[in-house]
Design an enzyme around this catalytic site. Structure first.
Site: not given
Length: 495
Positions: A252, A295, A299, A335, A363, A385, A473
Site C-alpha cells: 500500500s 487491515t 477491520k 474492499d 473475517g 474453522r 490479491g
C-alpha cells in the site's frame, strides 16, 4: 533543521563498507562506521575511512549490551576511540565529523580531543529491552554541553510507547536530538523523523533491511527517499497510513506514495503496526494523521471507535478505510468494490450468475467479498474453522456454510467454480500454510487468493499445477487503494 539520512555500515571489512557508501551515495548525507563490526585486523586502519569515503562520518564502537558487537574491555574500546581521533587533519573532511559516546562513558581526554578537532559528540543511550518515558528530562541529562547531540534509542513494546515519544519530542524543539523507536512498532519514528525533530535518521542496506537480522526496523536509503520522500516531509505534510498486525508485507505505501508524487501532493503514507486498533487511533490523533487504511485484524474491531460509517460498511460489517474530520473518525469499505472489479477482470465476465463460489474464511476481508459475490449474483458457501462466524456471515446473504476441514471436501467440490481464499494463511513470512491442503484441484476451478506476498502462495501453486486459472490479491489491493486515495485526497488516482 533538515533531518540527515545516515547509512549504518556493519560490514566486516572497510572495502565492503566503502562499496556500500558508493552504492547509496545519492540517497545519504552521512555514514556511521560501526568499528565493532569490523574484523580485528581491519580495526587497525579505520582512521582513514572519512577521507576514503568522502562523506561525513560517525565513529561508533557499540558494546554488545547496547546492541553492538564489541565484547572486549572498556580500556581497549577507549583506545580504539582515541585512535579514531588521532592524527587529526587540517582539512576537517578527513576527520570523523561525529563520535558516538554512551552516557556512561566518561573519558575527558577523548571529549576534549573531539572538540579540539571539530568532531561533534553524540551522547547516546540505547535501551534494547523496553521503552523510555521521560524523554525531555533524559535529553537534558545526556547533554554535558550545548554542542553535544543527545541520542535516545529504545525498543518499544507497543505503539503507545511510540506515541509517547512523539508527544515528548514536542518539548525538545530547538534542540539537536536523535530520537529513535526501534523494531517493528518504531518504523514511524524513522520515516517521520523530520516531524519528530530528529537530527539524524539511520538506514541500512537493502539486503540487511529485508533480512531476518533487521530486528532494529531500519529502512534502506532508497526506500526512505524514493517511496517515503523523507527529504520533502515538513510541518505542512499531510500524513496517511495503514494499520494492522503483523503488517509484515504491504504494498500500500508504494501505491499511495506514488500517487502523491505523480500529482505533486505534499503527503506521505506509512505503515503503522499496532497491537490494537485503539493504539493506532491514539497514535494517529497525536501525530495528526488524516486517514488510515485498516487491515487484518482490525477491520471489524475498528467499528465501535467510529462516529459515522457508510451504509455499505454497515451492511458488510467491516471497515478498511477511516477518515478523521472535525476530531471524529468516519468509516468506509473499499474492499468490496475493489474486489468486484478485480474478480470480474480476472474471470472476464460481467457477473457471477450460475457460478458456485467457495469463500474460505469469515473475517473482515471475507465479509467484503461475500457482499461483492452476493451483489454479483453468485451462489456461495462460506468455509471457516470457526463455524459460528461462518454461519453468521452466510445467513446475511442466504449462502451455505460449513466448517473448513477435510470432512466437507465434497461440499467444497460442489462450490468450486470459483474458490476465493480470504485468510492470512500462507502470507509472508509463514508461506508454508495452505488453508485447503485437504482439497485436490481438478483444473476446472478459478482460484483467487487475496494474499499477494508471496506472489504465488502454496495454495495457488497447487492450483496452477493442476491447470487452474489463478490470481493473487494484488489487483484487489490496487483497485481498493485507488478508491481510498480518492477518499483521502479528493482526487482520482493516476496509475
Amino acid at each position: 533543521m533538515k533531518t540527515k539520512i545516515c547509512l549504518v555500515l556493519t560490514a566486516q571489512t572497510l572495502k565492503e563498507d566503502l562499496a556500500l557508501v558508493e552504492l547509496y551515495r545519492p540517497w545519504i548525507d552521512l555514514a556511521e562506521l560501526r568499528v565493532d563490526c569490523l574484523n580485528p585486523e581491519e580495526r587497525l586502519h579505520f582512521r582513514k575511512f572519512p577521507e576514503l569515503s568522502n562523506i561525513p562520518c560517525i565513529l561508533t564502537i557499540r558494546r554488545k549490551s547496547d546492541g553492538g558487537k564489541y565484547v572486549e574491555g572498556e580500556g581497549a574500546r577507549t583506545a580504539l576511540l582515541a585512535r579514531g581521533l588521532a592524527f587529526a587533519e587540517t582539512d576537517p573532511r578527513k576527520n570523523f565529523s561525529f563520535i558516538d559516546l554512551e552516557e556512561d562513558l566518561q573519558v575527558p581526554s577523548i571529549e576534549e580531543a573531539a572538540r579540539a578537532f571539530g568532531t561533534r559528540i553524540i551522547r547516546s543511550m540505547h535501551n534494547m529491552t523496553g521503552p523510555e518515558t521521560d524523554i525531555q528530562a533524559h535529553v537534558k541529562r545526556l547533554r554535558k554541553t550545548r554542542d553535544e547531540i543527545a541520542k535516545i534509542a529504545f525498543m518499544p513494546r507497543s505503539l503507545s510507547e511510540v506515541t509517547n515519544l512523539f508527544r515528548e519530542a514536542k518539548g525538545c524543539t530547538g534542540e539537536d536530538v536523535i530520537l529513535i523507536a526501534m523494531g517493528a512498532f518504531g518504523m514511524p519514528s524513522r520515516i517521520l523523523a523530520p516531524i519528530l525533530g530528529s537530527f539524524i535518521t539511520f538506514t541500512t542496506s537493502e539486503d540487511m533491511a529485508r533480512s531476518g537480522q533487521n530486528t532494529l526496523g531500519q529502512i534502506d536509503p532508497v526506500t526512505i527517499n524514493e517511496i517515503y520522500r523523507i527529504r520533502e516531509i515538513g510541518p505542512k505534510t499531510r500524513i496517511f497510513g495503514i494499520t494492522g498486525n503483523p503488517l509484515a508485507a504491504t504494498s500500500s505505501p508504494h501505491i499511495h506514495n506514488k500517487g502523491y508524487r505523480d500529482q505533486g501532493l505534499d503527503a506521505v503514507y506509512l505503515p503503522i503496526r499496532a497491537e490494537t486498533v485503539e493504539e493506532a487511533l491514539e497514535f494517529a490523533e497525536e501525530v495528526g494523521i488524516e486517514g488510515l487504511s485498516v487491515t487484518y485484524p482490525f477491520k471489524e474491531s475498528v467499528l465501535p471507535n467510529l462516529a459515522q460509517i457508510s451504509s455499505q460498511t454497515g451492511e458488510i460489517g467491516a471497515c478498511n478505510t477511516i477518515l478523521r474530520e472535525n476530531g471524529d473518525w468516519r468509516g468506509f469499505n473499499t474492499d468490496a468494490p475493489g474486489f468486484s472489479r478485480a474478480l470480474l477482470e480476472f474471470l472476464g465476465c460481467e457477473n457471477l450468475k450460475k457460478k458456485r463460489v467457495s469463500i474460505i474464511g469469515a473475517g473482515g476481508a471475507a465479509r467484503a467479498i461475500a457482499h461483492a459475490v452476493h451483489a454479483l449474483e453468485g451462489r456461495a458457501c462460506i468455509f471457516n474453522r470457526t463455524t459460528d462466524k461462518a454461519r453468521e456471515l452466510a445467513h446475511q446473504y442466504n449462502f451455505k456454510w460449513a466448517t473448513l476441514d477435510a470432512g466437507n471436501r465434497i461440499l467444497l467440490e460442489s462450490y468450486s467454480d470459483i474458490i476465493i481464499q480470504t485468510t492470512n494463511l500462507g502470507m509472508s513470512p509463514d508461506t508454508e500454510h495452505d488453508p485447503i491442503d485437504f482439497y485436490s484441484f481438478s483444473g476446472h476451478e478459478a482460484v483467487y487468493d487475496v494474499i499477494y506476498h508471496p506472489e504465488t502462495t502454496r495454495m495457488l501453486k497447487r492450483a496452477q499445477k493442476a491447470g487452474c486459472r489463478i490470481c493473487n490479491g494484488y489487483s484487489m489491493l490496487k483497485y481498493q487503494a485507488y478508491l481510498q486515495y480518492k477518499l483521502f485526497t479528493g482526487m482520482e488516482y493516476e496509475g
